[in-house]
Design a protein around this motif. Sequence first.
Motif, PDB file in Angstrom:
ATOM      1  N   LEU A   1       0.836  -1.210   0.000  1.00  0.00           N
ATOM      2  CA  LEU A   1       0.000   0.000   0.000  1.00  0.00           C
ATOM      3  C   LEU A   1       0.868   1.256   0.000  1.00  0.00           C
ATOM      4  O   LEU A   1       0.592   2.213  -0.722  1.00  0.00           O
ATOM      5  N   HIS A   2       1.903   1.244   0.814  1.00  0.00           N
ATOM      6  CA  HIS A   2       2.804   2.396   0.884  1.00  0.00           C
ATOM      7  C   HIS A   2       3.490   2.612  -0.457  1.00  0.00           C
ATOM      8  O   HIS A   2       3.565   3.732  -0.959  1.00  0.00           O
ATOM      9  N   TYR A   3       3.979   1.546  -1.054  1.00  0.00           N
ATOM     10  CA  TYR A   3       4.644   1.624  -2.356  1.00  0.00           C
ATOM     11  C   TYR A   3       3.689   2.195  -3.420  1.00  0.00           C
ATOM     12  O   TYR A   3       4.063   3.096  -4.178  1.00  0.00           O
ATOM     13  N   LEU A   4       2.458   1.680  -3.467  1.00  0.00           N
ATOM     14  CA  LEU A   4       1.484   2.146  -4.458  1.00  0.00           C
ATOM     15  C   LEU A   4       1.124   3.615  -4.243  1.00  0.00           C
ATOM     16  O   LEU A   4       0.988   4.384  -5.195  1.00  0.00           O
ATOM     17  N   THR A   5       0.983   4.000  -2.989  1.00  0.00           N
ATOM     18  CA  THR A   5       0.648   5.392  -2.667  1.00  0.00           C
ATOM     19  C   THR A   5       1.767   6.330  -3.122  1.00  0.00           C
ATOM     20  O   THR A   5       1.504   7.385  -3.704  1.00  0.00           O
ATOM     21  N   CYS A   6       2.993   5.941  -2.887  1.00  0.00           N
ATOM     22  CA  CYS A   6       4.121   6.778  -3.304  1.00  0.00           C
ATOM     23  C   CYS A   6       4.238   6.822  -4.820  1.00  0.00           C
ATOM     24  O   CYS A   6       4.605   7.855  -5.389  1.00  0.00           O
ATOM     25  N   LYS A   7       3.925   5.726  -5.497  1.00  0.00           N
ATOM     26  CA  LYS A   7       3.897   5.727  -6.968  1.00  0.00           C
ATOM     27  C   LYS A   7       2.848   6.710  -7.475  1.00  0.00           C
ATOM     28  O   LYS A   7       3.069   7.442  -8.431  1.00  0.00           O
ATOM     29  N   MET A   8       1.700   6.711  -6.834  1.00  0.00           N
ATOM     30  CA  MET A   8       0.599   7.596  -7.228  1.00  0.00           C
ATOM     31  C   MET A   8       1.004   9.058  -7.024  1.00  0.00           C
ATOM     32  O   MET A   8       0.658   9.916  -7.828  1.00  0.00           O
ATOM     33  N   ARG A   9       1.755   9.309  -5.975  1.00  0.00           N
ATOM     34  CA  ARG A   9       2.163  10.684  -5.671  1.00  0.00           C
ATOM     35  C   ARG A   9       3.028  11.276  -6.778  1.00  0.00           C
ATOM     36  O   ARG A   9       3.028  12.483  -6.995  1.00  0.00           O
ATOM     37  N   ASN A  10       3.769  10.427  -7.488  1.00  0.00           N
ATOM     38  CA  ASN A  10       4.653  10.904  -8.545  1.00  0.00           C
ATOM     39  C   ASN A  10       3.939  11.133  -9.877  1.00  0.00           C
ATOM     40  O   ASN A  10       4.569  11.540 -10.842  1.00  0.00           O
ATOM     41  N   LEU A  11       2.630  10.871  -9.920  1.00  0.00           N
ATOM     42  CA  LEU A  11       1.867  11.103 -11.149  1.00  0.00           C
ATOM     43  C   LEU A  11       1.167  12.459 -11.073  1.00  0.00           C
ATOM     44  O   LEU A  11       0.739  12.874 -10.004  1.00  0.00           O
ATOM     45  N   PRO A  12       1.011  13.124 -12.216  1.00  0.00           N
ATOM     46  CA  PRO A  12       0.229  14.366 -12.216  1.00  0.00           C
ATOM     47  C   PRO A  12      -1.257  14.021 -12.191  1.00  0.00           C
ATOM     48  O   PRO A  12      -1.843  13.674 -13.202  1.00  0.00           O
ATOM     49  N   VAL A  13      -1.849  14.051 -11.013  1.00  0.00           N
ATOM     50  CA  VAL A  13      -3.223  13.592 -10.832  1.00  0.00           C
ATOM     51  C   VAL A  13      -4.105  14.711 -10.268  1.00  0.00           C
ATOM     52  O   VAL A  13      -3.602  15.703  -9.759  1.00  0.00           O
ATOM     53  N   PRO A  14      -5.438  14.521 -10.337  1.00  0.00           N
ATOM     54  CA  PRO A  14      -6.354  15.550  -9.822  1.00  0.00           C
ATOM     55  C   PRO A  14      -6.195  15.796  -8.318  1.00  0.00           C
ATOM     56  O   PRO A  14      -5.597  14.991  -7.601  1.00  0.00           O
ATOM     57  N   GLN A  15      -6.774  16.878  -7.852  1.00  0.00           N
ATOM     58  CA  GLN A  15      -6.676  17.315  -6.458  1.00  0.00           C
ATOM     59  C   GLN A  15      -7.225  16.274  -5.481  1.00  0.00           C
ATOM     60  O   GLN A  15      -6.671  16.089  -4.404  1.00  0.00           O
ATOM     61  N   THR A  16      -8.321  15.587  -5.859  1.00  0.00           N
ATOM     62  CA  THR A  16      -8.889  14.585  -4.941  1.00  0.00           C
ATOM     63  C   THR A  16      -7.891  13.470  -4.678  1.00  0.00           C
ATOM     64  O   THR A  16      -7.866  12.900  -3.591  1.00  0.00           O
ATOM     65  N   THR A  17      -7.055  13.164  -5.660  1.00  0.00           N
ATOM     66  CA  THR A  17      -6.053  12.120  -5.485  1.00  0.00           C
ATOM     67  C   THR A  17      -5.020  12.552  -4.451  1.00  0.00           C
ATOM     68  O   THR A  17      -4.557  11.738  -3.659  1.00  0.00           O
ATOM     69  N   LEU A  18      -4.671  13.820  -4.440  1.00  0.00           N
ATOM     70  CA  LEU A  18      -3.710  14.317  -3.453  1.00  0.00           C
ATOM     71  C   LEU A  18      -4.257  14.179  -2.037  1.00  0.00           C
ATOM     72  O   LEU A  18      -3.528  13.851  -1.107  1.00  0.00           O
ATOM     73  N   ARG A  19      -5.566  14.406  -1.865  1.00  0.00           N
ATOM     74  CA  ARG A  19      -6.182  14.218  -0.539  1.00  0.00           C
ATOM     75  C   ARG A  19      -6.106  12.747  -0.124  1.00  0.00           C
ATOM     76  O   ARG A  19      -5.821  12.434   1.022  1.00  0.00           O
ATOM     77  N   LEU A  20      -6.359  11.853  -1.082  1.00  0.00           N
ATOM     78  CA  LEU A  20      -6.274  10.422  -0.798  1.00  0.00           C
ATOM     79  C   LEU A  20      -4.857  10.048  -0.373  1.00  0.00           C
ATOM     80  O   LEU A  20      -4.657   9.344   0.616  1.00  0.00           O
ATOM     81  N   ILE A  21      -3.873  10.528  -1.118  1.00  0.00           N
ATOM     82  CA  ILE A  21      -2.477  10.210  -0.816  1.00  0.00           C
ATOM     83  C   ILE A  21      -2.103  10.683   0.588  1.00  0.00           C
ATOM     84  O   ILE A  21      -1.497   9.947   1.365  1.00  0.00           O
ATOM     85  N   LYS A  22      -2.487  11.906   0.928  1.00  0.00           N
ATOM     86  CA  LYS A  22      -2.198  12.431   2.268  1.00  0.00           C
ATOM     87  C   LYS A  22      -2.872  11.600   3.347  1.00  0.00           C
ATOM     88  O   LYS A  22      -2.281  11.320   4.391  1.00  0.00           O
ATOM     89  N   SER A  23      -4.112  11.184   3.103  1.00  0.00           N
ATOM     90  CA  SER A  23      -4.844  10.378   4.088  1.00  0.00           C
ATOM     91  C   SER A  23      -4.176   9.032   4.306  1.00  0.00           C
ATOM     92  O   SER A  23      -4.013   8.582   5.442  1.00  0.00           O
ATOM     93  N   VAL A  24      -3.772   8.377   3.230  1.00  0.00           N
ATOM     94  CA  VAL A  24      -3.141   7.060   3.345  1.00  0.00           C
ATOM     95  C   VAL A  24      -1.806   7.176   4.071  1.00  0.00           C
ATOM     96  O   VAL A  24      -1.514   6.398   4.985  1.00  0.00           O
ATOM     97  N   LEU A  25      -0.987   8.144   3.672  1.00  0.00           N
ATOM     98  CA  LEU A  25       0.332   8.290   4.298  1.00  0.00           C
ATOM     99  C   LEU A  25       0.225   8.658   5.773  1.00  0.00           C
ATOM    100  O   LEU A  25       0.995   8.162   6.597  1.00  0.00           O
ATOM    101  N   SER A  26      -0.733   9.506   6.127  1.00  0.00           N
ATOM    102  CA  SER A  26      -0.873   9.860   7.543  1.00  0.00           C
ATOM    103  C   SER A  26      -1.449   8.690   8.336  1.00  0.00           C
ATOM    104  O   SER A  26      -1.112   8.515   9.508  1.00  0.00           O
ATOM    105  N   SER A  27      -2.272   7.874   7.719  1.00  0.00           N
ATOM    106  CA  SER A  27      -2.802   6.687   8.378  1.00  0.00           C
ATOM    107  C   SER A  27      -1.683   5.701   8.704  1.00  0.00           C
ATOM    108  O   SER A  27      -1.668   5.090   9.768  1.00  0.00           O
ATOM    109  N   MET A  28      -0.735   5.575   7.787  1.00  0.00           N
ATOM    110  CA  MET A  28       0.393   4.659   7.991  1.00  0.00           C
ATOM    111  C   MET A  28       1.490   5.280   8.840  1.00  0.00           C
ATOM    112  O   MET A  28       2.389   4.572   9.303  1.00  0.00           O
ATOM    113  N   ARG A  29       1.449   6.604   8.976  1.00  0.00           N
ATOM    114  CA  ARG A  29       2.496   7.341   9.689  1.00  0.00           C
ATOM    115  C   ARG A  29       3.866   7.068   9.073  1.00  0.00           C
ATOM    116  O   ARG A  29       4.843   6.799   9.767  1.00  0.00           O
ATOM    117  N   CYS A  30       3.897   7.136   7.740  1.00  0.00           N
ATOM    118  CA  CYS A  30       5.123   6.821   7.031  1.00  0.00           C
ATOM    119  C   CYS A  30       5.177   7.643   5.748  1.00  0.00           C
ATOM    120  O   CYS A  30       4.375   7.421   4.849  1.00  0.00           O
TER     121      CYS A  30
END
Length: 164
Positions: A77-106
């Motif tokens: 999950l962490h690997y996929l989230t970080c992969k997603m972060r490197n893509l130019p994606v819509p704003q809602t995706t950035l909220r998802l990425i922040k939520s996942v990373l803060s949930s994992m605390r990593c």
Amino acid sequence: MPLFCISFLVLLLLPLSLSCGSAQLDNIRSDYITIIQTELQRTTEEITSLLQNSDCSVFPHKLRNCTPGNATSVHTLHYLTCKMRNLPVPQTTLRLIKSVLSSMRCPCLEKSIKMPTESSKRRRGATRRRRNEGTKNRKETRKLCKAEAILSAMTECYQMLNSL
């Protein structure tokens, strides 16, 4: 000498205690149910709407899949989230990425940035001039298809984590 050995042991064990695998699974599961599931659905819907008339099967993406195991699922999950972060994606995706990373605390590790050389600048400029609108649109579609594949894999990982 014993102090040196203890210090060395602490330095070896410290990264393990601070790693992504140390995130508590109960917190990750509850965050998924309360926050991330909705963000994941919203982001998937948005990317699907952007890809309305596009066929993603022409852009195969090889991604890590989750395997039944708590630690490996969290790392995937962490690997996929970080992969997603490197893509130019819509704003809602950035909220998802922040939520996942803060949930994992990593956080994601930052890539080292290479300074461009003079010859690479010239090459890049020539490439940029040759690129037409069709190529830009195709590249954007490919990145959105990759984001869609990542979202699908992330959903599968979360479902696997919540079924354990």
